[in-house]
Design a protein around this motif. Structure first.
Motif, mmCIF file in Angstrom:
data_model
loop_
_atom_site.group_PDB
_atom_site.id
_atom_site.type_symbol
_atom_site.label_atom_id
_atom_site.label_comp_id
_atom_site.label_asym_id
_atom_site.label_seq_id
_atom_site.Cartn_x
_atom_site.Cartn_y
_atom_site.Cartn_z
ATOM 1 N N VAL A 1 0.849 -1.188 0.000
ATOM 2 C CA VAL A 1 0.000 0.000 0.000
ATOM 3 C C VAL A 1 0.886 1.239 0.000
ATOM 4 O O VAL A 1 2.047 1.188 0.429
ATOM 5 C CB VAL A 1 -0.944 0.020 1.226
ATOM 6 N N HIS B 1 -1.294 5.410 3.183
ATOM 7 C CA HIS B 1 -2.585 4.724 3.176
ATOM 8 C C HIS B 1 -3.111 4.635 4.617
ATOM 9 O O HIS B 1 -2.325 4.468 5.561
ATOM 10 C CB HIS B 1 -2.410 3.320 2.588
ATOM 11 N N LEU C 1 -10.010 -3.660 2.291
ATOM 12 C CA LEU C 1 -9.521 -3.062 1.035
ATOM 13 C C LEU C 1 -10.548 -3.179 -0.090
ATOM 14 O O LEU C 1 -10.218 -2.941 -1.253
ATOM 15 C CB LEU C 1 -8.214 -3.753 0.611
ATOM 16 N N ASP D 1 -10.764 -0.170 -2.339
ATOM 17 C CA ASP D 1 -9.521 0.357 -2.914
ATOM 18 C C ASP D 1 -9.357 -0.042 -4.376
ATOM 19 O O ASP D 1 -9.888 -1.058 -4.839
ATOM 20 C CB ASP D 1 -8.320 -0.164 -2.127
ATOM 21 N N TRP E 1 -6.738 -1.312 -7.389
ATOM 22 C CA TRP E 1 -5.660 -2.302 -7.374
ATOM 23 C C TRP E 1 -4.791 -2.170 -8.630
ATOM 24 O O TRP E 1 -5.280 -1.844 -9.714
ATOM 25 C CB TRP E 1 -6.227 -3.727 -7.302
ATOM 26 N N CYS F 1 -3.450 -0.313 -4.538
ATOM 27 C CA CYS F 1 -2.754 -1.310 -3.740
ATOM 28 C C CYS F 1 -2.343 -2.470 -4.650
ATOM 29 O O CYS F 1 -2.747 -2.539 -5.804
ATOM 30 C CB CYS F 1 -3.659 -1.845 -2.643
#
Length: 302
Positions: free
Chosen positions: A170, A174, A187, A190, A192, A240
């Motif tokens: 991350v 973060h 996550l 989030d 990716w 991430c």
């Protein structure tokens, strides 16, 4: 200068004591002293300051230390090369590996082989995916490869050389970067970053499975051709990423924080693979050396 003179010089330089150096060389002290004096006469320089209480290297002795070691090491390598050639253990070995996630293991194997067989030449091929390396092993473009796979491949033999923990990468700012571990479900919202969606993209497939187990499908916003590029995108706060402990050990990016998953998934096996039926003497020796060279601890997940 003669080899025995350099051996004598190094023994005294490392022990800084003529008596201990003579014991190390399995000779009496007077012949050792004569050898050092003769070497000093040949070089026209004093190599040691010695008195009844101590022995110290002079500036000339310090200057000789490195070259003497190089000469003796070259002699040792020459002897090993001749011995290896006599057993048919020279030539080139072609190794495929997966960039940042395997180069630590490749380096370990190459170093160990060259310690015993300096006449062996290595040709290294980095690729992002296991399938590419496996195909090259099968078509004889590569001799061995280090790969991760989800299912066995016909036509090759293999053995596990490492088991690697998967980590979450991350950005350093973060909200979860300060946690000791991260829950996958935290996550879900989030973005990716992954390697491309190619056959054999084990980490991408693992990301989708782990996210599915956590109740969501990962929102993949960008892909990159290798782990270094993926981590650059993570540092840039693009998203991430799911990665490996070996990648974390290889990276020095202050913009990225690596954390284990709270409910840690099973580790991924890294395998050494080779063509089934390949009876090359050099390959057999590489595999033999790998049994010890690649049994050492892998990268620390922390």
């Amino acid at each position: 200068m003669e080899i025995h003179q350099l051996n004598s010089f190094l023994a005294v330089a490392e022990e800084l004591h003529f008596g201990r150096a003579a014991q190390r060389l399995h000779i009496a002290q007077p012949p050792l002293s004569r050898t050092i004096r003769q070497l000093e006469r040949d070089l026209g320089a004093t190599l040691f300051d010695r008195n009844t209480r101590s022995v110290r290297l002079t500036p000339a002795g310090e200057a000789l230390l490195g070259p003497a070691r190089e000469v003796l090491n070259s002699c040792r390598l020459a002897e090993l090369a001749v011995a290896s050639a006599g057993r048919g253990l020279t030539g080139r070995i072609r190794i495929g590996f997966a960039g940042a996630s395997s180069h630590l293991y490749v380096g370990r194997l190459v170093k160990r082989v060259r310690e015993h067989h300096p006449g062996v030449e290595f040709e290294l091929h980095s690729s992002a995916y296991a399938r590419e390396s496996l195909n090259k092993v099968l078509d004889k473009t590569l001799d061995v490869a280090m790969v991760r796979w989800m299912s066995p491949t016909p036509g090759v033999d293999s053995r596990v050389i490492a088991q690697e923990q998967m980590l979450i990468a991350v950005p350093n700012d973060h909200p979860l970067a300060g946690e000791e571990s991260i829950r996958m479900e935290d996550l879900a919202g989030d973005a990716w970053v992954t390697l491309p969606a190619e056959p054999g993209s084990v980490l991408r497939d693992a990301l989708i499975k782990i996210a599915d187990d956590a109740g969501f499908y990962p929102r993949i916003v960008q892909s990159a051709p290798d782990s270094w590029s993926v981590m650059a995108l993570v540092a840039a706060e693009v998203g991430c990423s799911l990665t490996l402990a070996s990648v974390a050990a290889s990276m020095a990016n202050p913009g990225v924080v690596f954390r284990p998953l709270r409910d840690s998934p099973p580790p991924l096996d890294l395998r050494l693979v080779w063509r089934r039926g390949d009876d090359s003497a050099l390959l057999k020796e590489i595999l033999r050396v790998s049994e010890t060279a690649l049994l050492e601890p892998g990268p620390d997940p922390a």
